[in-house]
Scaffold this active site. Structure first.
Site, PDB file in Angstrom:
ATOM      1  N   HIS A   1       0.823  -1.220   0.000  1.00  0.00           N
ATOM      2  CA  HIS A   1       0.000   0.000   0.000  1.00  0.00           C
ATOM      3  C   HIS A   1       0.858   1.272   0.000  1.00  0.00           C
ATOM      4  O   HIS A   1       0.801   2.069   0.951  1.00  0.00           O
ATOM      5  CB  HIS A   1      -0.970  -0.009   1.180  1.00  0.00           C
ATOM      6  CG  HIS A   1      -2.189   0.859   0.918  1.00  0.00           C
ATOM      7  ND1 HIS A   1      -3.407   0.631   1.506  1.00  0.00           N
ATOM      8  CD2 HIS A   1      -2.363   1.932   0.104  1.00  0.00           C
ATOM      9  CE1 HIS A   1      -4.272   1.538   1.087  1.00  0.00           C
ATOM     10  NE2 HIS A   1      -3.663   2.340   0.238  1.00  0.00           N
TER      11      HIS A   1
ATOM     12  N   SER B   1       0.342   6.388  -2.524  1.00  0.00           N
ATOM     13  CA  SER B   1       0.626   7.828  -2.452  1.00  0.00           C
ATOM     14  C   SER B   1       2.013   8.102  -1.886  1.00  0.00           C
ATOM     15  O   SER B   1       2.360   9.251  -1.616  1.00  0.00           O
ATOM     16  CB  SER B   1      -0.427   8.523  -1.585  1.00  0.00           C
ATOM     17  OG  SER B   1      -0.340   8.077  -0.243  1.00  0.00           O
TER      18      SER B   1
END
Lengths: 371, 371
Positions: free
Chosen positions: A332, A335
């Protein structure tokens, strides 16, 4: 702004901040993480505020947060902190604003915030490009066997892997004269999907299909304009069956939650092309991990690139998808670029300060109908 | 052509081919590798030729090749077979053409071929897109810490790696509002470089610098046209010093050999930006591995993505670059996609057959001045 790239060790000195019991003189703001040398000055320069900062470079202890939140006017949290009834009650009626450094807000109870008239800021948009970059990277990695070949090199097996005409070959993202059509599909067609599509155009992508929330309005003129802008032969909104059948590369880029859970399941995967690639850079819950494992083992699809997995971060080496050689699993990091995280932290601080100053927040959720 | 994707096990039956001593009736062609179900029919359908095919799915034994080459009219080789004086002498005066399924031809002695008037085919251009795809992938992977995070997941360390604002963050390929300029550099600016540049444009690349062989002519009007086409603020040919200093991402895409050996050395790397990324998808010899290892350890540059390493394939886990956490090393898979390898094999067969048929070869090296 020139982004400082020395974030390996956070070198921001912790300024002398007012003790937790001095609130009343200056509005207290509680910040659950050091935001680094680019962003902390935005808080330090506000000498009119009583800044209480979690001093360690790890997730703030809940007990510390509950101990420091009483009397606060604002709180700036990460995705790791629950903004729930308990926290809001501990804060008391002084709390005007909660600001999260994240685009997702599953950790915040919007209803409890709305009831109390507390403003809520988040950080959308600023991460669009970083996630689109990663989506392209995963599409390439899944097709090019990146997981397997990296492991091969690290396991000292390169010397024993001589060149062979079709070794490590997978489907090519770019079109070629003998394979001149390429359809990319998007489950969800918001900003990140459109930014991903734009990046794929020079790879020779010819067609695009997407599925959206069934209750949303069709946008034929927007679609026509996009197809024209990108020189695509077609760009169409389709149902999920067509999406599964037509996509050479399918990007899952839709919100999580119960309504989208396991949209990519056995039935969906069975309809996909044997040469297709699945990429998920949104939320793990959209994909049924067991079904995807079966699809990869049995060759229903060619490969997968995942930045998110249902049940993360509790994903170990024996997970059904980590074990699959044609599945690339990242922890993950959608960003996770310096520029984007600095942008998110900056926006989170701007949201916090704007609300405290009685100004319009740059990015907030309207909670007026949740009270 | 629809490319068959079932190459995991080569399922092409080996047709009954003429025995090695029947040459004379039909021209003999020796092929050192089964080229798979898409391409072998192009050879099988030529019943006027005596096809001698290495029957195993591994590199052809040199002894087999030397035993079968005498009297051959044509030979189709991989990059794994040396086309040297010994082979050509063994073939004898019947040999009209050697065709390699590769863009590189370091394994062929062009002078010996030229002397004998043997035509030589190779497979340029068809791999441009595959290598450009991989170049973009490596630029993204190096910036996004892909090597480290893949290992983290495979080592079951995701559960113990909670979200942190700047965990795993590297420099972002895409521009952002707070980091709005991005310069890509190319050491060598041929087809693959230009195809890579085109793919990077939607990432928001603003400027491009490149260095070419110093003896080549400047091409200001081509450069101006390219800059305009891609909407770049600038596209300039520069010297290697400027190339090192200005590039945010530097792609090494130049030919190998003694004249380009270690162009990327300590001196070059010291001039690069601390936040820059180095990508090499051409030849390992261009980069001094020890210098790059030092640059990564000491933070002269941010990361590297390599598909090629000097001394490959003898690169083990203890290699100075495989050990570096910010260096992604792939086992030379630049052209390894099904579409491209089928395209290369097809072109290699077309070169072979054209020469045998007395027609113009689609892609040959002019050896007229080497005889």
């Amino acid at each position: 702004m020139v982004v400082c790239h020395n974030y390996e060790v956070l070198v921001v000195p912790l300024r002398e901040v007012g003790s937790q019991n001095q609130a009343g003189f200056r509005p207290k703001v509680v910040v659950t993480r050091n935001l680094g040398p680019d962003v902390m000055p935005l808080l330090y320069e506000r000498s009119d505020l009583d800044l209480v900062l979690w001093p360690e470079d790890r997730v703030a202890d809940r007990s510390w947060l509950l101990e420091n939140i009483p009397g606060a006017a604002g709180v700036l949290v990460m995705i790791t902190e629950k903004v729930d009834k308990e926290l809001l009650e501990a804060a008391g009626p002084s709390l005007k604003v909660a600001s999260t450094m994240s685009v997702g807000y599953e950790h915040a109870d919007l209803s409890e915030l709305g009831k109390r008239g507390i403003k809520f800021g988040y950080t959308p948009d600023v991460l669009t490009d970083a996630v689109a970059d990663l989506s392209v990277m995963l599409a390439l990695m899944a097709g090019r066997n990146a997981g397997q070949v990296i492991t091969l090199v690290q396991d000292s097996k390169w010397p024993a892997s001589p060149w062979a005409p079709f070794a490590f070959c997978g489907p090519q993202l770019s079109t070629t004269p003998i394979s001149a059509k390429r359809t990319v599909g998007f489950l969800g067609f918001g900003r990140i999907s459109q930014a991903t599509l734009a990046r794929l155009v020079p790879f020779g992508i010819t067609d695009c299909v997407y599925s959206s929330n069934p209750t949303s309005q069709p946008t034929p003129s927007r679609d026509e304009a996009l197809a024209k802008k990108h020189g695509l032969k077609s760009l169409r909104r389709v149902n999920v069956d067509e999406l599964a059948r037509e996509s050479d590369v399918l990007f899952v880029l839709a919100p999580g939650g119960p309504t989208t859970r396991h949209l990519v399941n056995e039935e969906f995967l069975k309809k996909m092309k044997k040469t297709s690639i699945l990429v998920n850079t949104s939320r793990g819950t959209l994909v049924d991990s067991d079904a995807l494992g079966k699809a990869l083992r049995e060759g229903w699809i060619w490969g997968a690139g995942l930045d998110v997995v249902e049940g993360e971060p509790h994903i170990a080496a024996d997970h059904v998808l980590v074990k699959e050689p044609r599945c690339v699993v990242l922890p993950h990091i959608g960003s996770a670029t310096l520029e984007t995280r600095v942008g998110m932290a900056t926006l989170a601080v701007q949201n916090l300060l704007a609300a405290l100053d009685g100004k319009e927040m740059p990015a907030s959720i309207d909670l007026s109908n949740r009270s």
